[in-house]
Design an enzyme around this catalytic site. Structure first.
Site, PDB file in Angstrom:
ATOM      1  N   GLN A 264      -0.794   6.922  -6.551  1.00  0.00           N
ATOM      2  CA  GLN A 264      -1.825   7.887  -6.166  1.00  0.00           C
ATOM      3  C   GLN A 264      -1.879   9.019  -7.182  1.00  0.00           C
ATOM      4  O   GLN A 264      -0.884   9.717  -7.415  1.00  0.00           O
ATOM      5  CB  GLN A 264      -1.502   8.443  -4.776  1.00  0.00           C
ATOM      6  CG  GLN A 264      -1.483   7.371  -3.689  1.00  0.00           C
ATOM      7  CD  GLN A 264      -0.813   7.854  -2.417  1.00  0.00           C
ATOM      8  OE1 GLN A 264       0.288   8.392  -2.451  1.00  0.00           O
ATOM      9  NE2 GLN A 264      -1.468   7.661  -1.290  1.00  0.00           N
TER      10      GLN A 264
ATOM     11  N   ARG B 173      -2.307  -0.926  -8.553  1.00  0.00           N
ATOM     12  CA  ARG B 173      -3.587  -0.382  -8.114  1.00  0.00           C
ATOM     13  C   ARG B 173      -3.512   1.140  -8.236  1.00  0.00           C
ATOM     14  O   ARG B 173      -2.610   1.763  -7.677  1.00  0.00           O
ATOM     15  CB  ARG B 173      -3.870  -0.768  -6.666  1.00  0.00           C
ATOM     16  CG  ARG B 173      -5.205  -0.196  -6.128  1.00  0.00           C
ATOM     17  CD  ARG B 173      -5.265  -0.248  -4.613  1.00  0.00           C
ATOM     18  NE  ARG B 173      -5.165  -1.605  -4.112  1.00  0.00           N
ATOM     19  CZ  ARG B 173      -4.777  -1.919  -2.869  1.00  0.00           C
ATOM     20  NH1 ARG B 173      -4.410  -0.963  -2.028  1.00  0.00           N
ATOM     21  NH2 ARG B 173      -4.708  -3.180  -2.484  1.00  0.00           N
TER      22      ARG B 173
ATOM     23  N   THR C 205     -11.866   2.634  -7.248  1.00  0.00           N
ATOM     24  CA  THR C 205     -12.710   3.826  -7.176  1.00  0.00           C
ATOM     25  C   THR C 205     -14.155   3.450  -6.890  1.00  0.00           C
ATOM     26  O   THR C 205     -14.602   2.354  -7.224  1.00  0.00           O
ATOM     27  CB  THR C 205     -12.647   4.624  -8.501  1.00  0.00           C
ATOM     28  OG1 THR C 205     -13.415   5.817  -8.383  1.00  0.00           O
ATOM     29  CG2 THR C 205     -13.198   3.815  -9.665  1.00  0.00           C
ATOM     30  N   HIS C 206     -14.874   4.388  -6.258  1.00  0.00           N
ATOM     31  CA  HIS C 206     -16.326   4.272  -6.111  1.00  0.00           C
ATOM     32  C   HIS C 206     -17.034   5.258  -7.024  1.00  0.00           C
ATOM     33  O   HIS C 206     -18.269   5.334  -7.017  1.00  0.00           O
ATOM     34  CB  HIS C 206     -16.743   4.566  -4.664  1.00  0.00           C
ATOM     35  CG  HIS C 206     -16.243   3.563  -3.672  1.00  0.00           C
ATOM     36  ND1 HIS C 206     -16.123   3.826  -2.336  1.00  0.00           N
ATOM     37  CD2 HIS C 206     -15.833   2.292  -3.834  1.00  0.00           C
ATOM     38  CE1 HIS C 206     -15.663   2.768  -1.711  1.00  0.00           C
ATOM     39  NE2 HIS C 206     -15.475   1.818  -2.594  1.00  0.00           N
TER      40      HIS C 206
ATOM     41  N   ASP D   7       0.834  -1.196   0.000  1.00  0.00           N
ATOM     42  CA  ASP D   7       0.000   0.000   0.000  1.00  0.00           C
ATOM     43  C   ASP D   7       0.872   1.251   0.000  1.00  0.00           C
ATOM     44  O   ASP D   7       1.973   1.257   0.557  1.00  0.00           O
ATOM     45  CB  ASP D   7      -0.907   0.025   1.230  1.00  0.00           C
ATOM     46  CG  ASP D   7      -2.189  -0.760   1.021  1.00  0.00           C
ATOM     47  OD1 ASP D   7      -2.482  -1.106  -0.125  1.00  0.00           O
ATOM     48  OD2 ASP D   7      -2.892  -1.021   2.019  1.00  0.00           O
TER      49      ASP D   7
ATOM     50  N   LYS E 164      -6.995   7.623  -6.194  1.00  0.00           N
ATOM     51  CA  LYS E 164      -6.891   9.085  -6.254  1.00  0.00           C
ATOM     52  C   LYS E 164      -5.973   9.612  -5.155  1.00  0.00           C
ATOM     53  O   LYS E 164      -5.217  10.556  -5.369  1.00  0.00           O
ATOM     54  CB  LYS E 164      -8.276   9.732  -6.135  1.00  0.00           C
ATOM     55  CG  LYS E 164      -9.149   9.493  -7.359  1.00  0.00           C
ATOM     56  CD  LYS E 164     -10.468  10.255  -7.255  1.00  0.00           C
ATOM     57  CE  LYS E 164     -11.360   9.986  -8.449  1.00  0.00           C
ATOM     58  NZ  LYS E 164     -12.637  10.734  -8.380  1.00  0.00           N
ATOM     59  N   GLY E 165      -6.019   9.020  -3.967  1.00  0.00           N
ATOM     60  CA  GLY E 165      -5.176   9.452  -2.860  1.00  0.00           C
ATOM     61  C   GLY E 165      -5.999   9.940  -1.688  1.00  0.00           C
ATOM     62  O   GLY E 165      -7.012  10.619  -1.879  1.00  0.00           O
ATOM     63  N   ALA E 166      -5.546   9.614  -0.465  1.00  0.00           N
ATOM     64  CA  ALA E 166      -6.376   9.877   0.707  1.00  0.00           C
ATOM     65  C   ALA E 166      -5.689  10.638   1.823  1.00  0.00           C
ATOM     66  O   ALA E 166      -6.294  10.884   2.860  1.00  0.00           O
ATOM     67  CB  ALA E 166      -6.894   8.551   1.266  1.00  0.00           C
TER      68      ALA E 166
ATOM     69  N   ARG F 263     -10.137   8.451   6.696  1.00  0.00           N
ATOM     70  CA  ARG F 263      -9.516   8.784   5.402  1.00  0.00           C
ATOM     71  C   ARG F 263     -10.413   8.390   4.241  1.00  0.00           C
ATOM     72  O   ARG F 263     -10.453   9.054   3.210  1.00  0.00           O
ATOM     73  CB  ARG F 263      -8.140   8.141   5.280  1.00  0.00           C
ATOM     74  CG  ARG F 263      -7.082   8.813   6.151  1.00  0.00           C
ATOM     75  CD  ARG F 263      -5.684   8.406   5.723  1.00  0.00           C
ATOM     76  NE  ARG F 263      -5.450   6.984   5.848  1.00  0.00           N
ATOM     77  CZ  ARG F 263      -5.063   6.387   6.969  1.00  0.00           C
ATOM     78  NH1 ARG F 263      -4.854   7.095   8.067  1.00  0.00           N
ATOM     79  NH2 ARG F 263      -4.849   5.085   7.010  1.00  0.00           N
TER      80      ARG F 263
END
Length: 305
Positions: A161, A182, A224-225, A132, A185-187, A286
């Site tokens: 990201q 993977r 993504t959602h 990750d 977008k980034g958190a 997050r």
């Protein structure tokens, strides 16, 4: 308003008081809804049910920013046990790990030693390990270590990201390794000196990275959602004649459950990110910060029967 909401949840994610309270009082509320359970064994029935519905998983023992070597060693042992149980239980699952939980902030020798033990076990049991990505200050070091591991092991992948300016070049640099990537977008809360501050720029960069990764021929996980990004990926892969076995969608456990099933029925590979453990609070905050719609998805998941 979106930026304000994001900053509020990122601020809350760093509260040690709320994190401690969440571990003591909140685990039972979110177990089976936002996290699969407080330990991996408790999570096995959840993973098996997802597999039976046609969904793959990647599991993540929550927790990061370890400062004691003995804790990092213990987390390594737990990761090895999880890999062994994935194979023993015949689960269709990868495993995600955070380098800070394995000693990244303590010493290079420690994190490398721990990762080698995990990857040796993963190779033996044919379980993919995804490294990750964490905040930008650790990005370069994480990718350097990933390149080192990828030269020795086939069972390792990582995350890029979209909100970081550096990511397009990182993708080009990783291309010769033919990695499983993977894309997210980034958190994390990053300064405008290293990350796009505006959502529209992050979205544009995310689309660009999806296209580049797919046209490079890399196996690409679009995590993504966002319905717009899902439709973009579907239209792009159809236009470029990219087969469905060259990419997948990834979503979080407890969010967009119906969308996950619908995509799987359409023949797309869907992988569900399944976290477990008591240290769930920072992860949850997050996720809420990433996208305002996640707030709605999360609370629907929390109060479903």
């Amino acid at each position: 308003m979106e930026a304000v909401t994001r900053n509020i949840f990122l601020y809350l994610s760093k509260s040690s008081i709320l994190n401690t309270l969440a571990q003591k009082r909140g685990s039972s509320l979110v177990s089976g809804k936002i996290i699969a359970g407080t330990d991996f064994r408790q999570s096995i029935p959840v993973i098996r049910e997802l597999n039976q519905k046609g969904l793959s998983t990647t599991v993540d023992h929550l927790g990061e920013f370890v400062s004691k070597p003995e804790t990092a060693i213990q987390r390594t042992k737990e990761a090895i046990q999880t890999i062994e149980m994935i194979r023993k239980e015949n689960l269709v699952s990868h495993m995600s790990v955070k380098m800070t939980s394995l000693g990244l902030d303590i010493s290079d020798d420690l994190v490398i030693s721990n990762m080698i033990k995990i990857l040796e076990t993963a190779e033996e049991h044919d379980v993919m390990i995804t490294i990750d990505m964490e905040d930008e200050t650790r990005c370069g070091k994480t990718l350097d270590l990933f390149k080192q591991f990828k030269s020795q092991y086939s069972c390792v992948s990582t995350v890029l990201q979209a909100y970081l300016y550096r990511t397009e070049q990182d993708l080009k640099d990783l291309r010769p390794l033919d990695p499983f990537l993977r894309l997210v977008k980034g958190a994390y809360k990053e300064p405008p000196s290293v990350a796009f501050p505006d959502k529209k720029d992050v979205d544009a960069q995310y689309k660009k990275l999806i296209e580049q990764s797919l046209t490079y021929g890399l196996y690409t996980a679009v995590a993504t959602h966002d319905d717009q990004m899902i439709e973009y990926t579907k239209e792009l892969t159809e236009r470029l004649n990219i087969p469905k076995d060259r990419f997948e969608f990834q979503m979080l456990f407890g969010m967009r459950n119906q969308t996950q099933l619908e995509l799987a029925k359409q023949g797309y590979h869907v992988r569900v990110y399944v976290p477990y453990g008591r240290d769930w609070y920072g992860y949850f905050m997050r996720r809420l910060a990433e996208r305002p719609a996640n707030i709605s998805f999360a609370f629907k998941g929390l109060f479903k029967k």
